[in-house]
Design a protein around this motif. Structure first.
Motif, PDB file in Angstrom:
ATOM      1  N   THR A  49       3.484   0.249   3.252  1.00  0.00           N
ATOM      2  CA  THR A  49       3.233  -0.423   3.934  1.00  0.00           C
ATOM      3  C   THR A  49       3.621  -1.392   3.064  1.00  0.00           C
ATOM      4  N   GLY A  50       4.421  -2.569   3.501  1.00  0.00           N
ATOM      5  CA  GLY A  50       4.612  -3.932   2.889  1.00  0.00           C
ATOM      6  C   GLY A  50       3.997  -4.910   3.818  1.00  0.00           C
ATOM      7  N   TYR A  51       3.214  -5.872   4.020  1.00  0.00           N
ATOM      8  CA  TYR A  51       3.197  -7.053   4.537  1.00  0.00           C
ATOM      9  C   TYR A  51       3.748  -8.174   3.508  1.00  0.00           C
TER      10      TYR A  51
ATOM     11  N   ARG B 244       0.641  -1.204  -0.123  1.00  0.00           N
ATOM     12  CA  ARG B 244      -0.358   0.164   0.137  1.00  0.00           C
ATOM     13  C   ARG B 244       0.602   1.016  -0.199  1.00  0.00           C
ATOM     14  N   PHE B 245       0.949   2.040  -1.134  1.00  0.00           N
ATOM     15  CA  PHE B 245       0.565   3.540  -1.012  1.00  0.00           C
ATOM     16  C   PHE B 245      -0.117   4.412  -0.828  1.00  0.00           C
ATOM     17  N   GLU B 246       1.011   5.789   0.137  1.00  0.00           N
ATOM     18  CA  GLU B 246      -0.227   6.890   0.717  1.00  0.00           C
ATOM     19  C   GLU B 246       0.226   7.911   0.530  1.00  0.00           C
TER      20      GLU B 246
ATOM     21  N   ALA C 189      11.715  14.257   7.136  1.00  0.00           N
ATOM     22  CA  ALA C 189      11.648  13.089   8.254  1.00  0.00           C
ATOM     23  C   ALA C 189      11.610  12.469   7.992  1.00  0.00           C
ATOM     24  N   TYR C 190      12.154  10.879   8.013  1.00  0.00           N
ATOM     25  CA  TYR C 190      12.205  10.132   7.241  1.00  0.00           C
ATOM     26  C   TYR C 190      12.683   9.166   8.197  1.00  0.00           C
ATOM     27  N   ARG C 191      11.460   7.548   7.935  1.00  0.00           N
ATOM     28  CA  ARG C 191      10.991   7.032   9.046  1.00  0.00           C
ATOM     29  C   ARG C 191      11.117   5.122   8.011  1.00  0.00           C
ATOM     30  N   LEU C 192      11.467   4.597   8.837  1.00  0.00           N
ATOM     31  CA  LEU C 192      11.512   2.639   8.917  1.00  0.00           C
ATOM     32  C   LEU C 192      11.067   1.550  10.300  1.00  0.00           C
ATOM     33  N   ASP C 193      10.023   1.000   9.867  1.00  0.00           N
ATOM     34  CA  ASP C 193       9.841   0.487  10.453  1.00  0.00           C
ATOM     35  C   ASP C 193       9.305  -0.700  10.037  1.00  0.00           C
ATOM     36  N   ALA C 194       9.533  -1.527  11.270  1.00  0.00           N
ATOM     37  CA  ALA C 194       9.045  -3.601  10.889  1.00  0.00           C
ATOM     38  C   ALA C 194       8.786  -3.913  11.819  1.00  0.00           C
ATOM     39  N   GLU C 195       7.968  -4.953  11.905  1.00  0.00           N
ATOM     40  CA  GLU C 195       7.575  -5.717  12.627  1.00  0.00           C
ATOM     41  C   GLU C 195       7.252  -7.010  12.228  1.00  0.00           C
ATOM     42  N   TRP C 196       8.135  -8.340  13.213  1.00  0.00           N
ATOM     43  CA  TRP C 196       7.803  -9.729  13.483  1.00  0.00           C
ATOM     44  C   TRP C 196       7.737 -10.610  14.271  1.00  0.00           C
TER      45      TRP C 196
ATOM     46  N   LYS D 249       7.661  -0.287   7.119  1.00  0.00           N
ATOM     47  CA  LYS D 249       6.401   0.612   7.263  1.00  0.00           C
ATOM     48  C   LYS D 249       7.760   1.281   6.469  1.00  0.00           C
ATOM     49  N   ALA D 250       7.435   2.552   5.738  1.00  0.00           N
ATOM     50  CA  ALA D 250       8.554   3.884   5.035  1.00  0.00           C
ATOM     51  C   ALA D 250       8.013   4.687   4.799  1.00  0.00           C
ATOM     52  N   MET D 251       8.015   6.170   5.601  1.00  0.00           N
ATOM     53  CA  MET D 251       7.548   7.210   5.573  1.00  0.00           C
ATOM     54  C   MET D 251       8.736   8.287   5.253  1.00  0.00           C
ATOM     55  N   TYR D 252       8.414   9.448   4.270  1.00  0.00           N
ATOM     56  CA  TYR D 252       9.230  10.610   4.269  1.00  0.00           C
ATOM     57  C   TYR D 252       8.111  11.453   4.351  1.00  0.00           C
ATOM     58  N   GLY D 253       8.657  12.698   4.884  1.00  0.00           N
ATOM     59  CA  GLY D 253       7.932  14.096   5.304  1.00  0.00           C
ATOM     60  C   GLY D 253       8.305  15.224   5.559  1.00  0.00           C
TER      61      GLY D 253
END
Length: 977
Positions: free
Chosen positions: A361-363, A319-321, A423-430, A371-375
């Motif tokens: 957001t990638g499953y 998903r892209f936003e 802002a740059y952000r990278l999050d992961a859940e495992w 999830k990766a974000m730039y703002g």
């Protein structure tokens, strides 16, 4: 989920006999977009679907040999996990049951403290359309006082963070401000008051977390308008100064002081089930008029907000936003002299800017999500009218002065400034069996481009005061040969400044048993600020924040929990400090006698040189006589890029707060929830600029103004006999040498360490919206005490974090112990709504907060000769005349011991009507704010003596400076096509 604009669904699948069912298929479908996602439950029957778009989902659970269960309305809220426990019954797999599941209001694995509320819920109750008003609905949150904003758990209003879809939109320089987004743009809100997970940092206050609306498969078009007429604003009280002059008059009609916002929006699918849009435009009109005893000030703003969001589902797993919005605003303010109708000044100010957010957001698998974000954030603040540039601000501060502003401008600053954040952000859940591993990093570049000076060609502001013969002023006895003196203050801040912040975090959410969850996390932060020359100015590294949380599902049924949370949170100094100390800054305050000039029948005769400006203004320059005392240099920055290691602590400690939370929540039945919570916070290790009077022996003096931690060791890189070496001084023992002329004790004077403590008890009773009514009630008992408020100082007008008065004289902290400005012992909050029928809804909200302490202050103290600062002492003997500073006798006035302000009570009411008109859904509403028109005083002049005067009584002491807003009404209408 602290910076998350999404939510999650978690739960378990079991058989009717309560045994877990492994590998059951769980499918969810977003009812607005049609997007579907499917996973398999684990061997123990548990499942979790993270980082979902907000909205309502249908959930289907199925397993061969069991009846299929389907739930149609599973709501996903921002930053929250919705718990769904599914029970399957053995039998025909073709049969679908809609009752074999339970949705809990309590997430029994979470240890955070937060309030979730949607835009739909807010629409039912009377609330101002601002994020701060939403924050005030949460327990433990109060008004921010003199500098605005809100206070979370006793913190100053400069310590909060505001996020919109994961982007921090808080002002990088002055954190009480943030990007302004219309309510019609928002979908969901979360107010976090404590216990944040390791992915979140850089705040010691609270978090306002908001998500904007998205499009769906159904095309939607609508419009709404909100109108607050000035004519319906109630009249209020009148306030007078101690000479009987009217300073606040609320008895006059407010007709013409109208505020109107109207928005139109459209949303829908560009490609069904795949590509969606939402767009909104709000043309805004704001008008305000205020009359004092001799001036009328009118303001008008008419600028539109635009914003939009695109959601693209490449597949169900990707998903892209993209979000873009602009809150650029221009306000024109005119000041009229009521005596002759002349225009005193006109000011045009520009604020706001454009903001962009891109998220992926990638499953990647059923158990791994990234999830990766730039703002980008941009906030402009400028005011450069001709009068501001050509006229020095001149003020009359005498006892008999008829007006305050006597020059040709009312503007304090000529300003052209842009604050920004990339802002740059990278999050992961495992998900690994009983362990949910969460890890990631974020990086920000905050910058300030500033050209800010006092008004006028010399960037100097002048204020005229009465001479008090025999009284001390700036270290000298005032002469009886003059009637008036001039306080002349020059200020310039020019340059570009950048701060880089980075963080890495890891967290393990461990399901120890079916009923117990342990959360272990750690965060590593680093801050690096560049000066005006691009050279590292202030660097703080290796800030490790441990976080630990424990949650216990007491009965194992998901209906009650005990939780505990212990964590450390670091506070990064905003760009305000480097803007003032990182080069490009000149600031001085000096005193002169006024040469000639008298007040005759309230008018000045003589004493000023008049200069005609290019735009036709008459600029007044006071005729300066002899100087009183020595120059007072408040700041004089080094050359751009110069080495400042000689005056900045090379082993500086970051400001941080430790927090402990213990709580309990339970479902009284399927509709009612009760919760209680104890919160303890301790803030310490402030970073401040400090006056240090010390003989450095064989080393070159670093000067008076140093930057470090008051009350702790400071390590400087000094030139000692031609060799650079690190020299350490314990400021807790010596900030002023025993033999220094500033010292009246004959012993070394050290500074205590700044600290703030908070203890709060919250109790909440909530009934969710069902059977056409809802209720939320809370009571908070709290105590905030110490000697340091935080990122700003409500006792003065200073909101420049790191540049406050706490390090300027050790006695400021020594005498500053007591109840802090945000100490409000009792707070009651109640809100509720009731649907009379399918068309009419009535609602109300009530709050009552006990008064904040009044911190009365005088000039000077018994231990040092520095008489430039208001402190918690008042001179009792030998205050004026031919007395040396060492002869003065002082009485202590402990912080908060004088009195408290009255209770602040507010009752709001609302009535709304929904109907269908010409086939369109319409809604009309009336909101009444401060229904009882309470007029509590919220601030007085609390200075006992005149500025920089030890013995001269302040003629304005006790005068009312701020009063609770009068009753107002808001009319609104909306239509949905």
């Amino acid at each position: 989920m602290a910076q998350e604009a999404s939510g999650s669904i978690r739960g378990s699948v079991s058989a009717a006999g309560a045994s877990a069912i492994s590998n059951a298929s769980i499918s969810i479908t977003n009812k607005d977009t049609g997007v579907t996602r499917s996973i398999l439950a684990k061997n123990d029957g548990s499942f979790r679907i993270p980082r979902l778009a907000l909205g309502t989902y249908s959930l289907t659970a199925q397993k061969e040999g069991y009846q299929t269960v389907k739930l149609d309305n599973v709501t996903v809220k921002i930053g929250n996990a919705t718990t769904v426990d599914v029970t399957l019954t053995a039998g025909d797999v073709e049969v679908i049951s809609v009752s074999g599941a339970r949705i809990s209001m309590i997430d029994t694995t979470s240890t955070e403290s937060a309030l979730n509320i949607s835009a739909i819920e807010l629409e039912r109750i009377p609330v101002e359309r601002s994020l701060n008003s939403v924050a005030l609905l949460a327990p433990g949150v109060g008004g921010g006082g003199r500098h605005g904003g809100v206070s979370f758990g006793g913190s100053s209003s400069a310590e909060n963070a505001v996020f919109i879809n994961g982007l921090n939109v808080t002002d990088p320089q002055f954190p009480t401000g943030f990007s302004s987004v219309p309510f019609s743009f928002y979908k969901d809100f979360q107010v976090k008051t404590g216990g944040y997970s390791a992915e979140f940092g850089r705040t010691t206050g609270g978090v306002l977390n908001a998500a904007v609306k998205s499009g769906s498969n159904e095309f939607d078009f609508g419009a709404d308008v909100y109108y607050t007429p000035g004519a319906l604003k109630a009249k209020g009280r009148v306030a007078y100064d101690n000479q009987g002059r009217k300073t606040i008059d609320r008895t006059v009609s407010q007709a013409g002081n109208d505020s109107t916002t109207a928005s139109i929006y459209a949303s829908g699918a560009i490609i069904k089930d795949k590509l969606f849009f939402f767009a909104l435009y709000e043309p805004r009109l704001y008008q305000n008029e205020y009359s004092g005893s001799s001036e009328k000030v009118s303001s008008e703003a008419n600028n539109g907000f635009w914003g939009g969001k695109i959601d693209y589902y490449l597949t169900e797993n990707h998903r892209f936003e993209f979000i873009a919005f602009s809150d650029e605003d221009e306000t024109v303010t005119e000041t009229i002299n009521l005596n002759d109708g002349s225009l005193i000044g006109s000011e045009t100010s520009n604020t706001g800017g454009k903001n962009y957010i891109t998220t992926y957001t990638g499953y990647l698998t059923d158990s791994l999500t990234v999830k990766a974000m730039y703002g980008e954030l941009r906030r402009k603040d400028s005011s450069n009218d001709a009068s501001t540039l050509e006229c020095n601000k001149v003020q009359d501060g005498t006892k008999l002065g008829p007006i305050w502003n006597i020059g040709c401008t009312t503007s304090t600053y000529a300003e052209d400034k842009t604050n920004g954040r990339d802002a740059y952000r990278l999050d992961a859940e495992w998900q690994l069996d009983d362990h949910l591993l969460r890890f990631g990093m974020d990086y920000e570049e905050r910058f300030t481009e500033q050209n800010r000076t006092y008004s006028g060609p010399t960037a100097t502001q002048y204020t005229i005061y009465d001479v008090s013969p025999g009284d001390s002023l700036n270290g000298e006895v005032q002469s009886a040969d003059y009637d008036y003196y001039v306080f002349a203050r020059t200020r310039k801040n020019i340059g570009n400044y950048k701060t880089k912040t980075s963080a890495y975090y890891v967290e393990d959410i461990w399901s120890m048993t079916d009923t117990m969850t342990l959360t272990l996390g750690a965060r590593l932060d680093e801050f690096d600020t560049d000066d005006v020359g691009g050279v590292s100015f202030l660097n703080v590294e290796k800030m490790i924040s441990p976080r630990i949380g424990y949650s216990w599902d007491i009965n194992g049924d998901g209906e009650s929990k005990f939780f505990a949370n212990l964590g450390r949170y670091y506070y990064p100094i905003p760009n305000s400090l480097v803007v003032n100390e990182g080069g490009g800054t000149v600031e001085a305050a000096n005193y002169f006698y006024l040469q000639g000039g008298q007040l005759v029948d309230g008018e000045w005769v003589g004493g000023f040189t008049e200069e005609q400006t290019a735009s036709g203004f008459t600029n007044l320059i006071p005729n300066l006589g002899p100087q009183i005392g020595s120059n007072v240099e408040l700041a004089s920055s080094p050359e751009p890029g110069a080495d400042q290691s000689y005056r900045i602590d090379q082993d500086i400690d970051a400001s941080y707060q430790d927090e402990l939370i213990l709580g309990y929540e339970t479902m009284l039945n399927e509709d009612w929830r009760f919760g209680s919570r104890m919160t303890y916070r301790k803030f310490q290790d402030a970073i401040e600029d400090m006056k240090v009077y010390h003989d450095w022996g064989d080393c070159d003096s670093p000067g008076t103004w140093l930057i470090g931690n008051p009350g702790k060791e400071i390590t400087l890189n000094l030139n000692c006999n031609g060799t650079q070496q690190l020299v350490t001084l314990d400021l807790g023992k010596t900030q002023i040498d025993a033999d220094h002329s500033k010292n009246k004790t004959g012993k070394d004077i050290g500074s205590p360490t700044p600290f703030r403590k908070y203890l709060g008890l919250d109790f909440v009773l909530e009934k969710q919206w069902r059977d056409d009514w809802s209720l939320y009630a809370s009571y908070t008992w709290a105590h905030s005490w110490g000697n340091y408020e935080g990122g700003l100082n409500s006792d003065t007008s200073n909101n420049v974090a790191g540049w406050l008065e706490y390090g300027d004289d050790p006695m400021y902290l020594v005498g500053g112990y007591g109840n802090l400005p945000n100490d409000r012992r009792h707070t009651f909050k109640i809100r509720g709504a009731y649907a009379v029928d399918e068309n009419w809804t009535v609602s109300g909200s009530f709050s009552a907060t006990s008064g904040a302490p009044i911190n009365v202050r005088g000039v000077g103290n018994p231990y040092t000769t520095d008489e430039h600062y208001y402190m918690n002492w008042i001179c009792a003997e030998n205050c004026s005349g031919e007395y040396d500073a060492a002869d003065r006798v002082y009485n202590a006035i402990p912080r908060g011991s004088w009195d408290r302000y009255d209770w602040l009570v507010n009752l709001n009411a609302k009535i709304s009507y929904k109907t269908s008109f010409a086939g369109y859904d319409t809604r009309f509403a009336l909101d009444v704010f401060n229904l009882l028109n309470n007029q509590a005083v919220t601030r007085i002049d609390h200075f006992l003596t005149q500025t920089d005067s030890v013995g001269a009584e302040n003629p304005g002491f006790g005068e009312i400076k701020s009063i609770q807003a009068t009753r107002s009404m808001r009319l609104s209408a909306s239509v949905r096509f």
